[in-house]
Enzyme design. Structure first.
Site, PDB file in Angstrom:
ATOM      1  N   TYR A 176       0.796  -1.235   0.000  1.00  9.10           N
ATOM      2  CA  TYR A 176       0.000   0.000   0.000  1.00  9.10           C
ATOM      3  C   TYR A 176       0.824   1.279   0.000  1.00  9.10           C
ATOM      4  CZ  TYR A 176      -3.408  -3.545   1.229  1.00  9.10           C
ATOM      5  OH  TYR A 176      -4.188  -4.682   1.223  1.00  9.10           O
ATOM      6  N   ASP A 216     -24.994  -5.594  -5.247  1.00  5.29           N
ATOM      7  CA  ASP A 216     -26.394  -5.298  -5.566  1.00  5.29           C
ATOM      8  C   ASP A 216     -26.660  -3.787  -5.565  1.00  5.29           C
ATOM      9  OD1 ASP A 216     -27.116  -7.931  -5.902  1.00  5.29           O
ATOM     10  OD2 ASP A 216     -28.054  -8.158  -3.945  1.00  5.29           O
ATOM     11  N   HIS A 250      -7.550  -0.563  -7.158  1.00  7.58           N
ATOM     12  CA  HIS A 250      -6.860  -1.090  -5.975  1.00  7.58           C
ATOM     13  C   HIS A 250      -5.413  -0.641  -6.013  1.00  7.58           C
ATOM     14  CE1 HIS A 250     -10.265  -3.591  -5.008  1.00  7.58           C
ATOM     15  NE2 HIS A 250     -10.322  -3.913  -6.291  1.00  7.58           N
TER      16      HIS A 250
HETATM   17  C1  DQA Z   1      -7.191  -3.024  -1.584  1.00  6.77           C
HETATM   18  C2  DQA Z   1      -6.975  -4.525  -1.751  1.00  6.77           C
HETATM   19  C3  DQA Z   1      -7.865  -5.334  -0.832  1.00  6.77           C
HETATM   20  O1  DQA Z   1      -7.635  -6.710  -1.010  1.00  6.77           O
HETATM   21  C4  DQA Z   1      -7.589  -4.968   0.608  1.00  6.77           C
HETATM   22  O2  DQA Z   1      -8.457  -5.670   1.456  1.00  6.77           O
HETATM   23  C5  DQA Z   1      -7.623  -3.510   0.856  1.00  6.77           C
HETATM   24  C6  DQA Z   1      -7.056  -2.610  -0.136  1.00  6.77           C
HETATM   25  C7  DQA Z   1      -6.163  -2.223  -2.398  1.00  6.77           C
HETATM   26  O3  DQA Z   1      -6.388  -1.027  -2.598  1.00  6.77           O
HETATM   27  O4  DQA Z   1      -5.130  -2.779  -2.803  1.00  6.77           O
HETATM   28  O5  DQA Z   1      -8.049  -3.056   1.913  1.00  6.77           O
HETATM   29  O6  DQA Z   1      -8.479  -2.686  -2.055  1.00  6.77           O
END
Ligand code: DQA
Length: 152
Positions: A25, A89, A102
């Site tokens: 992240y 949904d 992501h």
């Molecule tokens: C996420 C990826 C998800 O698997 C994870 O649970 C996150 C962040 C990402 O931005 O890489 O909280 O959405």
């Protein structure tokens, strides 16, 4: 013609980036992410609002009224992505163009993260590109929103 409005919706635990695994992240905070995404949006001449919740029902309720406030949605629902049929949904109901984004490369991580229950409802999906992925996602969303506006 008025500017296209987008809502950047973040789900569970995204407010904690900066404290989460930097390998996936990065080291930036959620506030730094917000500043960057708003800058990308300005450059693309989009009006962006940015928010986060750790409550699934709140995320769904926001999707219920999404069409009233936005022409498109940029979604990072965090872990909900992988299993929340309630969010799926509600997104279907929202009926506005959406792009899934992501920070990490979810398709290259654990098996359970490779599943997205919202992907097929989205006009695009970006993953594993960190902050810059949000720019690419906004570009995809702009194309999707423009196509919808032109076909209306
Ligand atoms: C996420 C990826 C998800 O698997 C994870 O649970 C996150 C962040 C990402 O931005 O890489 O909280 O959405």
């Amino acid at each position: 013609m008025r500017r296209l409005r987008i809502d950047v919706m973040h789900g569970v635990n995204l407010d904690q980036i900066g404290r989460r695994d930097p390998q996936h992240y990065g080291t930036f905070t959620f506030t730094e992410l917000e500043v960057r995404v708003k800058k990308f949006a300005r450059e693309l001449e989009l009006d962006a609002t940015f928010w986060q919740t750790n409550h699934e029902g709140e995320f769904c309720e926001s999707l219920h009224i999404a069409a009233e406030r936005a022409d498109g949605l940029l979604l990072n629902p965090g872990a909900w992505t992988h299993y929340s049929y309630a969010i799926r949904d509600a997104l279907e109901l929202a009926a506005v163009p959406a792009v899934e984004v992501h920070l990490s490369a979810v398709d290259e991580r654990e098996e359970w993260r490779r599943v997205s229950v919202i992907r097929d409802l989205c006009v695009g999906s970006v993953q594993g590109k960190g902050l810059d992925g949000y720019r690419e996602a906004l570009e995809l969303l702009k194309v999707g929103m423009t196509e919808k506006r032109n076909s209306a």
